[in-house]
Design a protein around this motif. Structure first.
Motif, PDB file in Angstrom:
ATOM      1  N   MET A 286       0.278  -1.206   0.038  1.00 30.41           N
ATOM      2  CA  MET A 286       0.162   0.205   0.077  1.00 30.41           C
ATOM      3  C   MET A 286       0.686   1.643  -0.330  1.00 30.41           C
ATOM      4  O   MET A 286       0.423   2.428  -0.263  1.00 30.41           O
ATOM      5  N   LEU A 287       1.801   1.387   0.715  1.00 33.21           N
ATOM      6  CA  LEU A 287       2.448   2.408   0.488  1.00 33.21           C
ATOM      7  C   LEU A 287       3.071   2.532  -0.371  1.00 33.21           C
ATOM      8  O   LEU A 287       3.193   3.722  -0.811  1.00 33.21           O
ATOM      9  N   GLN A 288       3.977   1.716  -1.421  1.00 32.68           N
ATOM     10  CA  GLN A 288       4.804   1.237  -2.595  1.00 32.68           C
ATOM     11  C   GLN A 288       4.217   1.842  -3.363  1.00 32.68           C
ATOM     12  O   GLN A 288       4.058   2.806  -4.202  1.00 32.68           O
ATOM     13  N   VAL A 289       2.784   2.056  -3.537  1.00 34.35           N
ATOM     14  CA  VAL A 289       1.587   2.270  -4.349  1.00 34.35           C
ATOM     15  C   VAL A 289       0.538   3.487  -4.381  1.00 34.35           C
ATOM     16  O   VAL A 289       0.054   4.127  -5.125  1.00 34.35           O
ATOM     17  N   SER A 290       1.139   3.804  -3.147  1.00 31.95           N
ATOM     18  CA  SER A 290       0.262   5.073  -2.171  1.00 31.95           C
ATOM     19  C   SER A 290       0.859   6.279  -3.507  1.00 31.95           C
ATOM     20  O   SER A 290      -0.347   7.507  -3.561  1.00 31.95           O
ATOM     21  N   ALA A 291       1.657   6.342  -3.927  1.00 35.50           N
ATOM     22  CA  ALA A 291       2.668   7.217  -5.035  1.00 35.50           C
ATOM     23  C   ALA A 291       2.491   7.642  -5.788  1.00 35.50           C
ATOM     24  O   ALA A 291       1.378   8.966  -6.621  1.00 35.50           O
ATOM     25  N   LEU A 292       1.920   5.830  -6.441  1.00 38.39           N
ATOM     26  CA  LEU A 292       1.926   6.086  -8.169  1.00 38.39           C
ATOM     27  C   LEU A 292      -0.445   6.367  -8.176  1.00 38.39           C
ATOM     28  O   LEU A 292      -0.517   7.673  -8.886  1.00 38.39           O
ATOM     29  N   ILE A 293      -0.928   6.219  -6.927  1.00 34.49           N
ATOM     30  CA  ILE A 293      -2.144   6.652  -6.840  1.00 34.49           C
ATOM     31  C   ILE A 293      -2.688   8.139  -6.615  1.00 34.49           C
ATOM     32  O   ILE A 293      -3.400   8.293  -6.832  1.00 34.49           O
ATOM     33  N   GLY A 294      -1.587   8.594  -5.900  1.00 33.43           N
ATOM     34  CA  GLY A 294      -0.972  10.089  -5.757  1.00 33.43           C
ATOM     35  C   GLY A 294      -1.152  10.793  -7.831  1.00 33.43           C
ATOM     36  O   GLY A 294      -1.833  11.637  -7.692  1.00 33.43           O
ATOM     37  N   PHE A 295      -0.541   9.939  -7.764  1.00 29.13           N
ATOM     38  CA  PHE A 295      -0.187  11.076  -9.213  1.00 29.13           C
ATOM     39  C   PHE A 295      -1.270  10.879 -10.104  1.00 29.13           C
ATOM     40  O   PHE A 295      -1.829  11.700 -10.880  1.00 29.13           O
ATOM     41  N   GLY A 296      -2.085   9.652 -10.221  1.00 29.80           N
ATOM     42  CA  GLY A 296      -3.190   8.916 -10.710  1.00 29.80           C
ATOM     43  C   GLY A 296      -4.773   9.884  -9.899  1.00 29.80           C
ATOM     44  O   GLY A 296      -5.180  10.469 -11.357  1.00 29.80           O
ATOM     45  N   GLN A 297      -4.605  10.484  -9.060  1.00 28.58           N
ATOM     46  CA  GLN A 297      -5.321  11.624  -7.996  1.00 28.58           C
ATOM     47  C   GLN A 297      -5.135  12.726  -9.213  1.00 28.58           C
ATOM     48  O   GLN A 297      -6.194  13.846  -9.377  1.00 28.58           O
ATOM     49  N   GLY A 298      -3.740  13.200  -9.243  1.00 28.24           N
ATOM     50  CA  GLY A 298      -3.454  14.083  -9.535  1.00 28.24           C
ATOM     51  C   GLY A 298      -3.635  14.276 -11.507  1.00 28.24           C
ATOM     52  O   GLY A 298      -4.997  15.681 -12.143  1.00 28.24           O
ATOM     53  N   TYR A 299      -4.091  13.109 -12.219  1.00 32.25           N
ATOM     54  CA  TYR A 299      -4.546  13.047 -13.386  1.00 32.25           C
ATOM     55  C   TYR A 299      -6.516  12.990 -13.943  1.00 32.25           C
ATOM     56  O   TYR A 299      -6.556  13.804 -14.586  1.00 32.25           O
ATOM     57  N   GLN A 300      -7.007  12.232 -12.870  1.00 34.81           N
ATOM     58  CA  GLN A 300      -8.409  12.214 -13.020  1.00 34.81           C
ATOM     59  C   GLN A 300      -8.968  13.364 -13.058  1.00 34.81           C
ATOM     60  O   GLN A 300     -10.012  13.689 -13.883  1.00 34.81           O
ATOM     61  N   PRO A 301      -8.430  14.696 -12.601  1.00 29.28           N
ATOM     62  CA  PRO A 301      -9.497  15.874 -12.996  1.00 29.28           C
ATOM     63  C   PRO A 301      -8.916  16.303 -13.601  1.00 29.28           C
ATOM     64  O   PRO A 301      -9.858  17.314 -14.940  1.00 29.28           O
ATOM     65  N   VAL A 302      -7.276  16.735 -14.500  1.00 29.80           N
ATOM     66  CA  VAL A 302      -7.487  17.028 -16.224  1.00 29.80           C
ATOM     67  C   VAL A 302      -8.025  16.025 -16.675  1.00 29.80           C
ATOM     68  O   VAL A 302      -8.759  16.189 -18.217  1.00 29.80           O
ATOM     69  N   CYS A 303      -8.123  15.083 -16.553  1.00 32.25           N
ATOM     70  CA  CYS A 303      -8.732  13.982 -17.340  1.00 32.25           C
ATOM     71  C   CYS A 303     -10.921  13.850 -17.505  1.00 32.25           C
ATOM     72  O   CYS A 303     -11.358  13.754 -18.580  1.00 32.25           O
ATOM     73  N   SER A 304     -10.992  14.213 -16.474  1.00 31.97           N
ATOM     74  CA  SER A 304     -12.828  14.471 -16.667  1.00 31.97           C
ATOM     75  C   SER A 304     -12.820  15.771 -17.114  1.00 31.97           C
ATOM     76  O   SER A 304     -13.941  16.053 -17.159  1.00 31.97           O
ATOM     77  N   TYR A 305     -12.344  16.561 -16.505  1.00 32.53           N
ATOM     78  CA  TYR A 305     -12.538  17.740 -16.812  1.00 32.53           C
ATOM     79  C   TYR A 305     -12.909  18.298 -18.638  1.00 32.53           C
ATOM     80  O   TYR A 305     -13.447  18.630 -18.996  1.00 32.53           O
ATOM     81  N   SER A 375      -1.842  -0.592 -15.003  1.00 37.33           N
ATOM     82  CA  SER A 375      -3.370  -1.302 -14.210  1.00 37.33           C
ATOM     83  C   SER A 375      -3.822  -0.023 -13.866  1.00 37.33           C
ATOM     84  O   SER A 375      -5.643  -0.397 -14.512  1.00 37.33           O
ATOM     85  N   ILE A 376      -3.294   0.099 -12.816  1.00 39.21           N
ATOM     86  CA  ILE A 376      -4.665   1.005 -12.242  1.00 39.21           C
ATOM     87  C   ILE A 376      -5.071   2.659 -12.924  1.00 39.21           C
ATOM     88  O   ILE A 376      -6.091   3.738 -12.489  1.00 39.21           O
ATOM     89  N   LEU A 377      -3.372   2.893 -13.441  1.00 43.99           N
ATOM     90  CA  LEU A 377      -4.134   4.545 -14.735  1.00 43.99           C
ATOM     91  C   LEU A 377      -4.811   4.022 -15.046  1.00 43.99           C
ATOM     92  O   LEU A 377      -6.028   5.158 -16.053  1.00 43.99           O
ATOM     93  N   THR A 378      -5.512   2.899 -16.027  1.00 44.23           N
ATOM     94  CA  THR A 378      -6.289   3.155 -16.713  1.00 44.23           C
ATOM     95  C   THR A 378      -7.385   2.365 -16.263  1.00 44.23           C
ATOM     96  O   THR A 378      -8.499   3.246 -17.079  1.00 44.23           O
ATOM     97  N   ASN A 379      -7.134   2.052 -15.212  1.00 46.81           N
ATOM     98  CA  ASN A 379      -9.017   2.680 -14.358  1.00 46.81           C
ATOM     99  C   ASN A 379      -9.040   3.280 -13.924  1.00 46.81           C
ATOM    100  O   ASN A 379     -10.278   3.671 -13.819  1.00 46.81           O
ATOM    101  N   MET A 380      -8.370   4.463 -13.538  1.00 45.93           N
ATOM    102  CA  MET A 380      -8.855   6.079 -13.111  1.00 45.93           C
ATOM    103  C   MET A 380      -9.285   6.868 -14.718  1.00 45.93           C
ATOM    104  O   MET A 380     -10.045   7.674 -14.498  1.00 45.93           O
ATOM    105  N   MET A 381      -8.351   6.720 -15.399  1.00 43.11           N
ATOM    106  CA  MET A 381      -8.831   7.005 -16.942  1.00 43.11           C
ATOM    107  C   MET A 381     -10.721   6.687 -17.341  1.00 43.11           C
ATOM    108  O   MET A 381     -10.812   7.800 -17.337  1.00 43.11           O
ATOM    109  N   LEU A 382     -10.683   5.695 -17.047  1.00 42.73           N
ATOM    110  CA  LEU A 382     -12.267   5.005 -17.159  1.00 42.73           C
ATOM    111  C   LEU A 382     -12.922   5.603 -16.377  1.00 42.73           C
ATOM    112  O   LEU A 382     -13.766   6.078 -16.858  1.00 42.73           O
ATOM    113  N   GLN A 383     -12.523   5.379 -15.525  1.00 41.54           N
ATOM    114  CA  GLN A 383     -13.328   6.367 -14.420  1.00 41.54           C
ATOM    115  C   GLN A 383     -13.682   7.738 -14.733  1.00 41.54           C
ATOM    116  O   GLN A 383     -14.879   7.978 -14.219  1.00 41.54           O
ATOM    117  N   ALA A 384     -13.107   7.913 -14.789  1.00 34.81           N
ATOM    118  CA  ALA A 384     -12.284   9.670 -15.041  1.00 34.81           C
ATOM    119  C   ALA A 384     -13.690  10.046 -15.841  1.00 34.81           C
ATOM    120  O   ALA A 384     -14.504  11.478 -16.054  1.00 34.81           O
TER     121      ALA A 384
END
Length: 458
Positions: A286-305, A375-384
């Motif tokens: 969880m700690l390792q992946v947390s930075a990636l998820i934070g990176f994806g969270q920065g992308y999600q508003p960019v993607c959805s907007y 895998s994770i960023l594809t999911n975040m892109m589809l969701q956003a």
């Protein structure tokens, strides 16, 4: 208000993609790393007590994963939608969705707190608590459940702030709770002599502080204010929140199911030591992946907007940028864990049996860690971008579609080693599923009608 909308729109649609994502993701990465650290704090400090206490925290993590799943369900469901609404200039509707998502999360949290405490003993047995760990499991879980409304509520506000481009306020809210949790853990557990109950009180206290700080943050700057008068629990609003939030519910819900099954098979093949070892590895991952998820969270508003504004080229550019850098980050992190697995696990708990199980499992995970970026960023892109069905499939793959059959098969073939390798093989299969889905979605955007101006109707 119109000037506020214009400023937000210009920022999210005209700032160069690399600059924009780094600006939005930096606070999110810090937030996720701090959250990962304080989620690991209980495991570390409880590890100073006993293997049984460490196992209890691992068992209750399933309950926490369920609460988080419900919070992300409401937070991503309302956050994704309100960002697209803001991109399309529908501010009034965005206010309504924000308030409705928040109210729904509080109601769900209260229901979970009440039902969970009513059936705490039965729940502990269902989670797979051994006779030696049952008392600690129930004690820790009862207190954690009391914080359910604050946990679901803070996830909603945090995600809504991020989707409005206010990642800094979201970061501050989470960090406040993290500092409280980490500070109270040793004080309550060892100075006050509360043991595992002290760890639970510290966790809930941190959640309450984060909830309050995020609520204050939502009333600052250009953010949408949460007002009771805007709550509309209508079928239409709930359906839209479900569409946007179901991938998160599937992803986090499947994580809870996978943790439950992992603990049950660990108990079967190795007892408390195996449960503790796998729990430690889960927190490390969880700690390792947390930075990636934070990176994806920065992308999600960019993607959805930008998706809502019809600027598909920016959506695709941001996705490719994040996958590229995310893969590099996880490759470095995986290499460190692969080489130093034993001392990393031993830092949490010095029991030789726990270290042996954790070392093997961590090495399996580290070997395939770079695959998680795509895998994770594809999911975040589809969701956003509002692709609820595809996002639900990809989000449930890692801990559901592939994990569940594997955890039922591999331990029967390889014993405890099968438990240790299950998640790694599930990650490989998830990567194989996500890559063609991502390519198809990016090609579909090529065929869409690009809005060259990206202007909001004011």
């Amino acid at each position: 208000m119109r000037q506020v909308v214009r400023d937000r729109h210009r920022y999210l649609t005209e700032t160069p993609i690399p600059t924009l994502i780094w600006q939005l993701s930096a606070p999110a990465i810090i937030s996720m790393l701090v959250t990962g650290i304080y989620n690991s704090a209980d495991t570390y400090f409880v590890g100073r007590i006993s293997t049984q206490a460490t196992a209890a925290v691992g068992l209750v993590f399933t309950v926490m994963a369920i609460i988080q799943a419900l919070g992300f369900f409401c937070g991503h469901g309302s956050g994704n939608l309100l960002s697209r609404l803001l991109g399309a200039g529908e501010t009034e509707k965005a206010n309504e969705i924000a308030a409705t998502g928040f109210a729904l999360a509080l109601l769900i949290g209260l229901a979970v707190a009440g039902a969970g405490n009513r059936y705490a003993t039965e729940l502990a047995d269902f989670l797979g608590a051994t006779d030696s760990a049952r008392e600690d499991t129930i004690a820790y879980m009862r207190i954690i459940l009391l914080g359910a409304p604050f946990m679901t509520g803070q996830f909603v506000i945090n995600n809504q702030l991020r989707f409005q481009g206010s990642a800094f306020y979201a970061m501050l809210g989470l960090m406040c709770g993290a500092v409280i949790n980490i500070g109270l853990d040793p004080l309550l557990m060892f100075v006050c002599g509360l043991g595992i109950r002290g760890a639970a009180i510290a966790t809930v206290s941190g959640q309450m502080v984060s909830f309050a700080a995020l609520l204050v943050g939502s009333s600052r700057g250009q953010n949408i204010r949460l007002h009771l008068k805007n709550v509309r629990l209508t079928g239409e609003n709930l359906a839209q929140i479900v569409n946007g939030g179901m991938p998160s519910l599937m992803r986090q819900g499947m994580a809870a199911v996978s943790t439950l099954l992992l603990n049950r098979f660990a108990k079967l093949y190795g007892g408390d030591a195996a449960i503790a070892g796998m729990s430690i590895v889960s927190r490390i991952l969880m700690l390792q992946v947390s930075a990636l998820i934070g990176f994806g969270q920065g992308y999600q508003p960019v993607c959805s907007y930008n998706y809502g504004a019809g600027l598909y080229a920016r959506v695709k550019e941001g996705y490719r940028f994040c996958v590229r850098y995310g893969t590099v980050m996880l490759t470095v992190s995986g290499a460190v864990c692969l080489l130093a697995a034993r001392p990393i696990v031993g830092w949490f708990r010095d029991d030789p049996e726990v270290v042996a199980v954790g070392t093997a499992a961590l090495r399996w995970q580290a070997a395939v860690l770079p695959l998680l970026a795509a895998s994770i960023l594809t999911n975040m892109m589809l969701q956003a971008s509002g692709k609820g069905l595809k996002a639900s499939i990809t989000s449930s793959a890692r801990n559901g579609i592939f994990f569940i059959p594997l955890i039922l098969i591999l331990p029967r073939c390889f014993g405890l080693a099968g438990v240790e390798m299950t998640q790694a093989w599930a990650d490989v299969l998830t990567f194989i599923l996500c890559v063609p889905i991502a390519r198809a979605e990016l090609r579909a955007m090529d065929g869409g009608t690009e809005n060259e101006t990206g202007r909001v109707a004011l």
